[in-house]
Design a protein around this motif. Structure first.
Motif, short mmCIF file in Angstrom:
data_model
loop_
_atom_site.label_atom_id
_atom_site.label_comp_id
_atom_site.label_asym_id
_atom_site.label_seq_id
_atom_site.Cartn_x
_atom_site.Cartn_y
_atom_site.Cartn_z
N GLN A 112 0.83 -1.21 0.00
CA GLN A 112 0.00 0.00 0.00
C GLN A 112 0.86 1.26 0.00
O GLN A 112 0.47 2.28 -0.57
N VAL A 113 2.01 1.20 0.65
CA VAL A 113 2.90 2.36 0.67
C VAL A 113 3.37 2.67 -0.75
O VAL A 113 3.29 3.81 -1.22
N ILE A 114 3.87 1.65 -1.44
CA ILE A 114 4.35 1.84 -2.81
C ILE A 114 3.20 2.27 -3.72
O ILE A 114 3.34 3.19 -4.53
N GLY A 115 2.05 1.58 -3.57
CA GLY A 115 0.89 1.95 -4.37
C GLY A 115 0.45 3.38 -4.11
O GLY A 115 0.09 4.11 -5.04
N GLY A 116 0.50 3.80 -2.84
CA GLY A 116 0.13 5.17 -2.50
C GLY A 116 1.06 6.18 -3.14
O GLY A 116 0.62 7.23 -3.65
N PHE A 117 2.35 5.89 -3.15
CA PHE A 117 3.31 6.81 -3.79
C PHE A 117 3.09 6.88 -5.30
O PHE A 117 3.20 7.96 -5.90
N ILE A 118 2.75 5.73 -5.91
CA ILE A 118 2.52 5.74 -7.36
C ILE A 118 1.28 6.56 -7.70
O ILE A 118 1.29 7.39 -8.62
N VAL A 119 0.17 6.33 -6.96
CA VAL A 119 -1.05 7.10 -7.19
C VAL A 119 -0.78 8.59 -6.98
O VAL A 119 -1.19 9.44 -7.80
N LEU A 120 -0.09 8.93 -5.91
CA LEU A 120 0.24 10.33 -5.63
C LEU A 120 1.06 10.92 -6.77
O LEU A 120 0.81 12.04 -7.22
N GLY A 121 2.05 10.16 -7.24
CA GLY A 121 2.89 10.65 -8.33
C GLY A 121 2.10 10.91 -9.60
O GLY A 121 2.30 11.92 -10.28
N VAL A 122 1.19 9.99 -9.94
CA VAL A 122 0.37 10.16 -11.15
C VAL A 122 -0.54 11.38 -11.02
O VAL A 122 -0.68 12.17 -11.96
N VAL A 123 -1.15 11.54 -9.84
CA VAL A 123 -2.03 12.69 -9.61
C VAL A 123 -1.26 13.99 -9.75
O VAL A 123 -1.73 14.95 -10.38
N LEU A 124 -0.07 14.05 -9.16
CA LEU A 124 0.73 15.28 -9.25
C LEU A 124 1.18 15.52 -10.69
O LEU A 124 1.23 16.67 -11.15
N LEU A 125 1.48 14.45 -11.40
CA LEU A 125 1.91 14.59 -12.78
C LEU A 125 0.78 15.10 -13.66
O LEU A 125 0.99 15.94 -14.55
N LEU A 126 -0.44 14.61 -13.40
CA LEU A 126 -1.60 15.05 -14.18
C LEU A 126 -2.08 16.44 -13.78
O LEU A 126 -2.73 17.13 -14.57
N GLY A 127 -1.78 16.82 -12.54
CA GLY A 127 -2.18 18.15 -12.07
C GLY A 127 -3.66 18.28 -11.80
O GLY A 127 -4.23 19.38 -11.87
N THR A 128 -4.34 17.18 -11.50
CA THR A 128 -5.77 17.21 -11.20
C THR A 128 -6.13 16.09 -10.24
O THR A 128 -5.47 15.04 -10.23
N VAL A 129 -7.19 16.31 -9.44
CA VAL A 129 -7.67 15.28 -8.51
C VAL A 129 -9.00 14.70 -8.98
O VAL A 129 -9.68 14.01 -8.22
N LYS A 130 -9.36 14.93 -10.24
CA LYS A 130 -10.66 14.48 -10.73
C LYS A 130 -10.76 12.96 -10.83
O LYS A 130 -11.86 12.41 -10.92
N TYR A 131 -9.62 12.27 -10.81
CA TYR A 131 -9.65 10.81 -10.97
C TYR A 131 -9.53 10.04 -9.67
O TYR A 131 -9.51 8.81 -9.69
N ILE A 132 -9.47 10.72 -8.54
CA ILE A 132 -9.38 10.02 -7.27
C ILE A 132 -10.77 9.91 -6.65
O ILE A 132 -11.73 10.53 -7.11
N GLY A 133 -10.88 9.11 -5.59
CA GLY A 133 -12.16 8.94 -4.92
C GLY A 133 -13.19 8.29 -5.83
O GLY A 133 -12.87 7.53 -6.75
N LEU A 134 -14.46 8.59 -5.59
CA LEU A 134 -15.54 8.05 -6.40
C LEU A 134 -15.64 8.72 -7.76
O LEU A 134 -15.97 8.09 -8.76
N GLY A 135 -15.41 10.03 -7.80
CA GLY A 135 -15.50 10.76 -9.05
C GLY A 135 -16.93 11.04 -9.48
O GLY A 135 -17.20 11.19 -10.68
N ILE A 136 -17.85 11.14 -8.53
CA ILE A 136 -19.26 11.35 -8.86
C ILE A 136 -19.48 12.63 -9.70
O ILE A 136 -20.24 12.60 -10.68
N PRO A 137 -18.87 13.78 -9.36
CA PRO A 137 -19.09 14.98 -10.18
C PRO A 137 -18.72 14.78 -11.64
O PRO A 137 -19.39 15.28 -12.55
N VAL A 138 -17.65 14.03 -11.89
CA VAL A 138 -17.24 13.77 -13.27
C VAL A 138 -18.27 12.90 -13.98
O VAL A 138 -18.59 13.11 -15.16
#
Length: 423
Positions: A268-294
């Protein structure tokens, strides 16, 4: 308590296990109401906490930087306290097919805590897995006090699945069918149909009694069905099947990689760092959580073509690493945004394509096309029926054996159709 009273209460389970219509109706009405009430209450609590967690994360997006630490906490708890329930949904399916030990009740608080933490800190996951596990684990505790036979215990767990699904999505008919269809219709006793329906409706009703609502989606325009409409629906269904296959395969691939890490909490630690890295690279949080607004936006305007792909990637990493939640709402996201994006290429209304994808990707990945069609009718109305039915059927057939529910016994019935061809 007097001896006569004790004898009376001991006689209740014996009477309920008599093979008569009266005892069957009485037994499964009582059990279905208990399972439905428990599932509805647990889902109401879960959805309330999930909304609070999501709102807090939206107000404090920097909390995602703690996702690796949150993952370590989840992994550590499951490593020391949850090894017997870490298989989640597949443990439930395996228990239904091969009833052995009672599912530990600790599955309920563990998956509830793990899912809330996953969403609070920005993991990309769903919610149905949590609802199914809480409902089924709680339902299984009734096995001993009611002295249920093994065949009845299977029905009890099916009722739990139906109630959990119905209560978390507010779709009782789809929940009732899902609890049966996901376990292979041909292998499920007919006696499970009434308990599944009763528990599903009770679960959905109890959740509403707690004042917990569900997201509403709307398809504004549904054109009359035509030969061209059928053709476009088939093309869309093929696209949805590719998305379903991609999600299942990518999740399995990442799971194999993470399993090579012997100390489970580090996954989970490694997975968390990968998810965090992808989110920072994309510059958006629209793909995390449930994403109901999207998802809601996808019914109104065409989504970006990359939206579904990034959701597949982040959800596959999150779940494969061992974060808790479910796959279904991410599959709704993937399907709705893919369908919405297809409106640029296929001459069908954007809302209709989003609704088709919403359920069809789920149908392909979960092997539950009937439940998905019924869910569409409950959420969007019957007018979309032909388009949804075609898309769900094509996605179901074209996706082969790829399934998010991978217990060995829990294979799709369509292997009877395509098994000889190696599909």
């Amino acid at each position: 308590m007097t001896e006569s009273n004790t004898s009376f209460f001991k006689a209740i389970p014996r009477f309920l296990n008599h093979d008569t219509i009266l005892s069957y109706l009485l037994k499964w009405t009582i059990l279905s109401l208990l399972v439905g009430a428990a599932a509805g209450t647990l889902s109401a609590l879960f959805l309330t906490l999930l909304n609070l967690a999501t709102d807090f994360r939206d107000l404090h997006p920097q909390i995602i930087y703690l996702l690796p630490a949150a993952g370590f906490l989840i992994g550590l708890i499951y490593y020391h306290k949850g090894k017997t329930v870490v298989r989640g949904n597949n443990l439930i399916f395996d228990t239904i097919h091969n009833p052995k030990d009672i599912i530990p009740f600790k599955m309920t608080p563990l998956v509830l805590f793990g899912t809330i933490v996953t969403h609070l800190f920005g993991g990309s996951a769903g919610r149905e897995g949590t609802a199914l596990q809480m409902a089924a684990a709680t339902a299984d505790q009734l096995h001993r006090p009611f002295q249920l036979r093994p065949a009845d215990r299977k029905i009890l767990l099916i009722a739990g699945l139906s109630a959990g699904f119905a209560s978390v999505f507010g779709t009782p008919w789809a929940g009732a069918v899902f609890g049966i269809e996901v376990l292979l219709l041909g292998k499920i006793p007919q006696k499970s149909i009434y308990p599944a329906i009763a528990a599903a409706f009770t679960g959905a009703y109890v959740t509403s009694l707690w004042g917990v609502g569900h997201t509403h989606y709307q398809i504004n325009l549904v054109p009359p069905i035509s030969m061209l409409g059928v053709f476009y629906s088939i093309l869309a269904g093929l696209a949805f099947s590719i998305a379903a296959i991609s999600f299942v395969r990518l999740t399995d691939l990442f799971a194999k990689v993470f399993k090579k890490m012997k100390y489970e909490p580090i996954r989970q630690v490694i997975g968390g760092f990968i998810v965090l890295g992808v989110v920072l690279l994309l510059g958006t949080v629209k793909y995390i959580g449930l994403g109901i607004p999207v998802i809601v936006d996808a019914f109104q305007t065409a989504s970006q073509p990359q939206d579904f792909a990034f959701k597949i990637l982040l959800t596959a990493i999150t779940l494969a690493a061992g974060f808790k939640g479910g796959e279904v709402t991410p599959l709704f996201f993937i399907g709705a945004t893919l369908g919405s994006a297809l409106a640029v290429f296929l001459p069908l209304p954007v809302g209709l394509l989003a609704g088709m994808g919403f359920v069809a990707v789920f149908a392909g990945a979960a092997k539950t096309p009937v439940a998905c069609c019924i869910m569409a009718f409950e959420l969007f109305g019957i007018s979309c029926g032909w388009y949804v039915a075609i898309a769900c059927t094509v996605a179901f057939l074209a996706s082969g054996h790829h399934s998010i529910y991978n217990a060995p016994e829990n294979k799709s019935p369509k292997h009877l159709l395509f098994g000889r061809f190696g599909m």
